[in-house]
Design a protein around this motif. Structure first.
Motif, PDB file in Angstrom:
ATOM      1  N   ALA A 234       1.759  15.566  13.289  1.00 50.57           N
ATOM      2  CA  ALA A 234       0.518  16.018  13.316  1.00 50.57           C
ATOM      3  C   ALA A 234      -0.339  15.708  11.624  1.00 50.57           C
ATOM      4  CB  ALA A 234       0.125  17.393  14.176  1.00 50.57           C
ATOM      5  N   ASP A 235       0.253  16.384  11.066  1.00 45.57           N
ATOM      6  CA  ASP A 235      -0.071  16.315  10.159  1.00 45.57           C
ATOM      7  C   ASP A 235      -0.035  14.477   9.480  1.00 45.57           C
ATOM      8  OD1 ASP A 235       2.683  15.871  10.039  1.00 45.57           O
ATOM      9  OD2 ASP A 235       3.105  17.029   7.694  1.00 45.57           O
ATOM     10  N   VAL A 236       0.461  14.326   9.330  1.00 48.26           N
ATOM     11  CA  VAL A 236       0.326  12.235   8.809  1.00 48.26           C
ATOM     12  C   VAL A 236      -0.761  11.528   9.619  1.00 48.26           C
ATOM     13  CG1 VAL A 236       1.292  10.333   9.262  1.00 48.26           C
ATOM     14  CG2 VAL A 236       2.913  12.290   8.997  1.00 48.26           C
TER      15      VAL A 236
ATOM     16  N   PRO B  15       0.819  -1.808  -0.097  1.00 49.44           N
ATOM     17  CA  PRO B  15      -0.185  -0.183  -0.202  1.00 49.44           C
ATOM     18  C   PRO B  15       0.689   0.901  -0.292  1.00 49.44           C
ATOM     19  CG  PRO B  15      -1.397  -1.639   1.786  1.00 49.44           C
ATOM     20  CD  PRO B  15       0.321  -2.199   1.376  1.00 49.44           C
ATOM     21  N   MET B  16       1.930   1.122   0.467  1.00 53.80           N
ATOM     22  CA  MET B  16       3.084   2.490   0.831  1.00 53.80           C
ATOM     23  C   MET B  16       3.169   2.803  -1.169  1.00 53.80           C
ATOM     24  SD  MET B  16       4.568   1.800   4.529  1.00 53.80           S
ATOM     25  CE  MET B  16       5.659   3.900   4.290  1.00 53.80           C
TER      26      MET B  16
ATOM     27  N   ALA C 222       1.819   8.514   5.719  1.00 45.09           N
ATOM     28  CA  ALA C 222       3.442   8.906   6.025  1.00 45.09           C
ATOM     29  C   ALA C 222       3.723   9.141   3.955  1.00 45.09           C
ATOM     30  CB  ALA C 222       4.001   8.549   6.591  1.00 45.09           C
ATOM     31  N   ALA C 223       3.230   7.673   3.073  1.00 46.22           N
ATOM     32  CA  ALA C 223       3.354   7.684   1.961  1.00 46.22           C
ATOM     33  C   ALA C 223       3.478   9.085   1.405  1.00 46.22           C
ATOM     34  CB  ALA C 223       3.248   6.585   1.054  1.00 46.22           C
ATOM     35  N   LEU C 224       2.191   8.914   1.337  1.00 44.97           N
ATOM     36  CA  LEU C 224       1.157  10.177   0.352  1.00 44.97           C
ATOM     37  C   LEU C 224       1.541  11.982   0.805  1.00 44.97           C
ATOM     38  CD1 LEU C 224      -2.584   8.670   0.931  1.00 44.97           C
ATOM     39  CD2 LEU C 224      -0.973   8.784  -0.955  1.00 44.97           C
TER      40      LEU C 224
END
Length: 440
Positions: free
Chosen positions: A350-352, A274-275, A331-333
């Motif tokens: 926070a963003d992840v 998926p990553m 995280a990958a996106l």
């Protein structure tokens, strides 16, 4: 239908396999597998779980190397610590739901030092360990996810590799495998809590497998029906004997080491694909700056059921986050440095976490190994599909680059010497010069 039992068939294969008859391409792949395991072990020398395992060893002294330490210890102790090192970063290889390198190489290497074994025989032992870890799983795939395959099948694989190095005869090897089947254990509760026992389980699997082989050399016996018997391994671990024919079907006709999956990212194997798909999607078109994107990850029932795959924040440790599909895909996106081990220490980013909340995990009941990642935002919907693990098959170049990247900050100029020795391993009369380079 063979009149011999599963452990006897395994033992016959282990004791009669000749290095000279192995396909040259298989030998090359085995050396690359060994190199990959050494890379992850060397890079993990300062992690806390291997330190806990090393503390258990105490002041024990022997002839086997602990990677990254100056001292040498008894083989069972080196097997324990080195297995936690190989597995420590969650970046070691994968086959049939197990981490084969983490249990086979430490077992074989520790005893090879003790027994003055050649590099060729080390390669043969590793190939056999990979074969047995896969075949034990194929005979009872229902053991997962009730049990952790590395702790269960991995114990028997370690015994297989150890028995080969110790030159046990077929009867002794059958007893070693049967003892290892009894010693096998492990489940995945720690993936749900981010705790250390699931990592230590890999070390204990390796140690228990080595112990089983040493006990068999000393005269220990085990039931010839250890695997298929009424009260045997498959009844206990898989709850059924329905698949036991696959444990030995085609034994010696194909080598499972060739089907091993490579891990580029230091995260759970079940989130690697998926990553990879997520990273490919954003390479085509980044996520918009607004917060309206919705992401769906669709996987097979067995992947969804893996302990920790559905973990959500707050995360308690990096391990707790590294098995979470939501955290890792987010995280990958966001194009985070997902190939950097240190990144996952920021499991409270926070963003992840905000993006992870907008990821839906969906089961496809008809899928065995298909993975789909889709994004819906203001620009419409887009999706990529892949087969679990198909993008993770390794090449020699990939592993050599990974070895240099992970080990050169630690080994310095010794990096190229270790690399050279592993790539010519079949020509080494013993392992002492190589293992000396692995000590601090």
């Amino acid at each position: 239908m063979s009149n011999t039992t599963i452990s006897q068939q395994f033992a016959q294969f282990i004791t009669t396999l000749s290095f000279e008859t192995l396909p040259p391409a298989l030998i090359e792949q085995a050396k690359i597998r060994i190199l990959d395991s050494l890379a992850t072990a060397i890079a993990a020398r300062d992690l806390p779980v291997p330190a806990i395992a090393a503390a258990l060893v105490g002041d024990n002294r022997g002839r086997a190397t602990i990677i990254g330490q100056a001292r040498t210890v008894p083989a069972i102790d080196a097997a324990l610590v080195n297995a936690t090192l190989v597995n420590g970063r969650s970046q070691d290889d994968f086959l049939c739901k197990s981490h084969p390198g983490a249990v086979t190489l430490p077992a074989a290497l520790a005893l090879a030092e003790q027994e003055d074994t050649s590099g060729a025989e080390l390669i043969a032992a590793v190939i056999l360990g990979y074969e047995i870890v896969g075949r034990v799983y194929l005979g009872g795939p229902g053991m997962v996810s009730k049990f952790r395959a590395t702790g269960v099948a991995g114990t028997i694989a370690a015994a297989a590799a150890a028995a080969r190095v110790l030159k046990l005869d077929a009867e002794q090897t059958s007893h070693a495998l049967g003892c290892a089947a009894v010693f096998a254990s492990g489940f995945g509760a720690g993936f749900l809590t981010g705790t250390a026992e699931v990592k230590l389980n890999v070390g204990m699997a390796c140690r228990n497998g080595v112990s089983a082989a040493l006990l068999a050399r000393g005269g220990a016996t085990a039931s010839p029906l250890a695997f298929e018997g009424e009260a045997g391994f498959y009844s206990a671990m898989a709850g059924t004997l329905d698949d036991i024919q696959y444990a030995t079907q085609g034994l010696g006709e194909r080598y499972l080491l060739e089907e091993t999956v490579y891990k580029e990212f230091p995260v759970c194997i079940f989130v690697q694909t998926p990553m990879t798909l997520a990273r490919e999607l954003i390479s085509q078109r980044p996520l918009p700056a607004d917060t309206t994107s919705r992401i769906t990850v669709t996987v097979s029932p067995s992947t969804y059921a893996f302990p920790g795959f559905t973990n959500v924040a707050p995360f308690k440790s990096s391990l707790h986050a590294k098995v979470s599909a939501r955290f890792c895909v987010a995280a990958a996106l966001l194009d985070k440095p997902i190939d950097d081990y240190a990144f996952y220490e920021h499991f409270d980013a926070a963003d992840v976490l905000a993006l992870a909340e907008r990821i839906d995990l969906v089961i496809d009941p008809a899928s065995k190994d298909r993975v789909t990642v889709s994004i819906t935002d203001g620009n419409g919907s887009r999706a990529l599909e892949g087969i679990e693990g198909e993008t993770l098959l390794s090449s020699s170049d990939k592993v050599i680059a990974k070895f240099r990247r992970l080990t050169s900050p630690i080994l310095g100029p010794k990096t190229e010497t270790v690399l050279r020795d592993v790539l010519r391993l079949e020509h080494l009369p013993n392992l002492h010069d190589l293992t000396a380079l692995l000590r601090d």
